[in-house]
Design a protein around this motif. Sequence first.
Motif, PDB file in Angstrom:
ATOM      1  N   VAL A  17      22.240   0.792 -13.501  1.00  0.00           N
ATOM      2  CA  VAL A  17      21.403  -0.412 -13.398  1.00  0.00           C
ATOM      3  C   VAL A  17      21.094  -0.710 -11.932  1.00  0.00           C
ATOM      4  N   ASN A  18      22.096  -0.582 -11.072  1.00  0.00           N
ATOM      5  CA  ASN A  18      21.905  -0.833  -9.644  1.00  0.00           C
ATOM      6  C   ASN A  18      20.931   0.180  -9.037  1.00  0.00           C
ATOM      7  N   PHE A  19      21.075   1.447  -9.415  1.00  0.00           N
ATOM      8  CA  PHE A  19      20.173   2.476  -8.904  1.00  0.00           C
ATOM      9  C   PHE A  19      18.740   2.212  -9.368  1.00  0.00           C
ATOM     10  N   GLN A  20      18.566   1.866 -10.632  1.00  0.00           N
ATOM     11  CA  GLN A  20      17.228   1.570 -11.148  1.00  0.00           C
ATOM     12  C   GLN A  20      16.607   0.373 -10.424  1.00  0.00           C
ATOM     13  N   LYS A  21      17.438  -0.616 -10.095  1.00  0.00           N
ATOM     14  CA  LYS A  21      16.963  -1.788  -9.360  1.00  0.00           C
ATOM     15  C   LYS A  21      16.507  -1.385  -7.960  1.00  0.00           C
ATOM     16  N   GLN A  22      17.272  -0.505  -7.302  1.00  0.00           N
ATOM     17  CA  GLN A  22      16.902  -0.052  -5.967  1.00  0.00           C
ATOM     18  C   GLN A  22      15.612   0.766  -5.995  1.00  0.00           C
ATOM     19  N   VAL A  23      15.433   1.589  -7.026  1.00  0.00           N
ATOM     20  CA  VAL A  23      14.200   2.369  -7.167  1.00  0.00           C
ATOM     21  C   VAL A  23      13.014   1.430  -7.386  1.00  0.00           C
ATOM     22  N   ALA A  24      13.196   0.404  -8.214  1.00  0.00           N
ATOM     23  CA  ALA A  24      12.119  -0.565  -8.466  1.00  0.00           C
ATOM     24  C   ALA A  24      11.755  -1.319  -7.191  1.00  0.00           C
ATOM     25  N   GLU A  25      12.758  -1.670  -6.376  1.00  0.00           N
ATOM     26  CA  GLU A  25      12.487  -2.353  -5.111  1.00  0.00           C
ATOM     27  C   GLU A  25      11.679  -1.461  -4.167  1.00  0.00           C
ATOM     28  N   THR A  26      12.015  -0.184  -4.122  1.00  0.00           N
ATOM     29  CA  THR A  26      11.277   0.758  -3.278  1.00  0.00           C
ATOM     30  C   THR A  26       9.852   0.913  -3.788  1.00  0.00           C
ATOM     31  N   ASP A  27       9.690   0.986  -5.099  1.00  0.00           N
ATOM     32  CA  ASP A  27       8.361   1.080  -5.686  1.00  0.00           C
ATOM     33  C   ASP A  27       7.545  -0.176  -5.370  1.00  0.00           C
ATOM     34  N   ASP A  28       8.173  -1.354  -5.461  1.00  0.00           N
ATOM     35  CA  ASP A  28       7.485  -2.608  -5.123  1.00  0.00           C
ATOM     36  C   ASP A  28       7.046  -2.612  -3.658  1.00  0.00           C
ATOM     37  N   ARG A  60       4.776   6.346   7.877  1.00  0.00           N
ATOM     38  CA  ARG A  60       6.141   5.845   8.174  1.00  0.00           C
ATOM     39  C   ARG A  60       6.718   5.072   6.987  1.00  0.00           C
ATOM     40  N   CYS A  61       5.899   4.293   6.352  1.00  0.00           N
ATOM     41  CA  CYS A  61       6.362   3.523   5.181  1.00  0.00           C
ATOM     42  C   CYS A  61       6.826   4.457   4.070  1.00  0.00           C
ATOM     43  N   TYR A  62       6.055   5.506   3.821  1.00  0.00           N
ATOM     44  CA  TYR A  62       6.446   6.467   2.780  1.00  0.00           C
ATOM     45  C   TYR A  62       7.701   7.242   3.173  1.00  0.00           C
ATOM     46  N   GLU A  63       7.822   7.587   4.439  1.00  0.00           N
ATOM     47  CA  GLU A  63       9.043   8.263   4.897  1.00  0.00           C
ATOM     48  C   GLU A  63      10.262   7.362   4.697  1.00  0.00           C
ATOM     49  N   GLN A  64      10.103   6.080   5.031  1.00  0.00           N
ATOM     50  CA  GLN A  64      11.207   5.131   4.852  1.00  0.00           C
ATOM     51  C   GLN A  64      11.569   4.999   3.377  1.00  0.00           C
ATOM     52  N   ALA A  65      10.568   4.996   2.518  1.00  0.00           N
ATOM     53  CA  ALA A  65      10.819   4.902   1.073  1.00  0.00           C
ATOM     54  C   ALA A  65      11.595   6.123   0.584  1.00  0.00           C
ATOM     55  N   ILE A  66      11.241   7.296   1.076  1.00  0.00           N
ATOM     56  CA  ILE A  66      11.958   8.516   0.677  1.00  0.00           C
ATOM     57  C   ILE A  66      13.405   8.449   1.129  1.00  0.00           C
ATOM     58  N   LEU A  67      13.636   8.007   2.363  1.00  0.00           N
ATOM     59  CA  LEU A  67      15.012   7.877   2.867  1.00  0.00           C
ATOM     60  C   LEU A  67      15.808   6.855   2.062  1.00  0.00           C
ATOM     61  N   SER A 101       4.062  -0.412  -3.400  1.00  0.00           N
ATOM     62  CA  SER A 101       2.916  -1.080  -4.035  1.00  0.00           C
ATOM     63  C   SER A 101       2.328  -2.135  -3.111  1.00  0.00           C
ATOM     64  N   SER A 102       3.183  -2.872  -2.422  1.00  0.00           N
ATOM     65  CA  SER A 102       2.689  -3.901  -1.494  1.00  0.00           C
ATOM     66  C   SER A 102       1.973  -3.263  -0.305  1.00  0.00           C
ATOM     67  N   ILE A 103       2.453  -2.104   0.133  1.00  0.00           N
ATOM     68  CA  ILE A 103       1.778  -1.387   1.226  1.00  0.00           C
ATOM     69  C   ILE A 103       0.398  -0.940   0.768  1.00  0.00           C
ATOM     70  N   ARG A 104       0.321  -0.366  -0.443  1.00  0.00           N
ATOM     71  CA  ARG A 104      -0.977   0.086  -0.972  1.00  0.00           C
ATOM     72  C   ARG A 104      -1.921  -1.104  -1.155  1.00  0.00           C
ATOM     73  N   ALA A 105      -1.397  -2.216  -1.672  1.00  0.00           N
ATOM     74  CA  ALA A 105      -2.227  -3.404  -1.899  1.00  0.00           C
ATOM     75  C   ALA A 105      -2.737  -3.952  -0.566  1.00  0.00           C
ATOM     76  N   HIS A 106      -1.880  -3.982   0.423  1.00  0.00           N
ATOM     77  CA  HIS A 106      -2.290  -4.472   1.747  1.00  0.00           C
ATOM     78  C   HIS A 106      -3.367  -3.578   2.331  1.00  0.00           C
ATOM     79  N   ASP A 107      -3.208  -2.285   2.157  1.00  0.00           N
ATOM     80  CA  ASP A 107      -4.179  -1.345   2.704  1.00  0.00           C
ATOM     81  C   ASP A 107      -5.524  -1.459   1.983  1.00  0.00           C
ATOM     82  N   LYS A 108      -5.494  -1.648   0.644  1.00  0.00           N
ATOM     83  CA  LYS A 108      -6.747  -1.803  -0.112  1.00  0.00           C
ATOM     84  C   LYS A 108      -7.441  -3.113   0.264  1.00  0.00           C
TER      85      LYS A 108
END
Length: 128
Positions: free
Chosen positions: A11-22, A47-54, A25-32
Amino acid sequence: MKKKSINKATVNFQKQVAETDDFLSSIRAHDKAAMGTKGLRASDIHRCYEQAILDLYRSFEGYMLACLIACLNHDPSEFRTKGGREWQLPKHINQSVCELLICKGGYFDFSGRSGLLSEIKGMGLLHV
């Protein structure tokens, strides 16, 4: 005694993945939203995508460690005969001792799927 739960770790891992996805999503929305104006530079988005991967890698490492601790805590029988020597381990080992046994006094690290499998095999928790 503090014990790990694979269900809670999942559950904790899924929450962390959802936070990274959010975050992405906010980066993509800001860029659009900034289309036609001076939005984020390509290097900033990169850089944002690299940070998300890390972040995802760090979360996955923590998830795997929590699962291994839970398995070892639940049934240390495979670990008792490690190294050709019979260890006197109690039926349920607390979390900090499990982490010490798994990390060997260092930190939990593996490189890719093969590295993770070799770590688990080295602990005697996987028989293939």
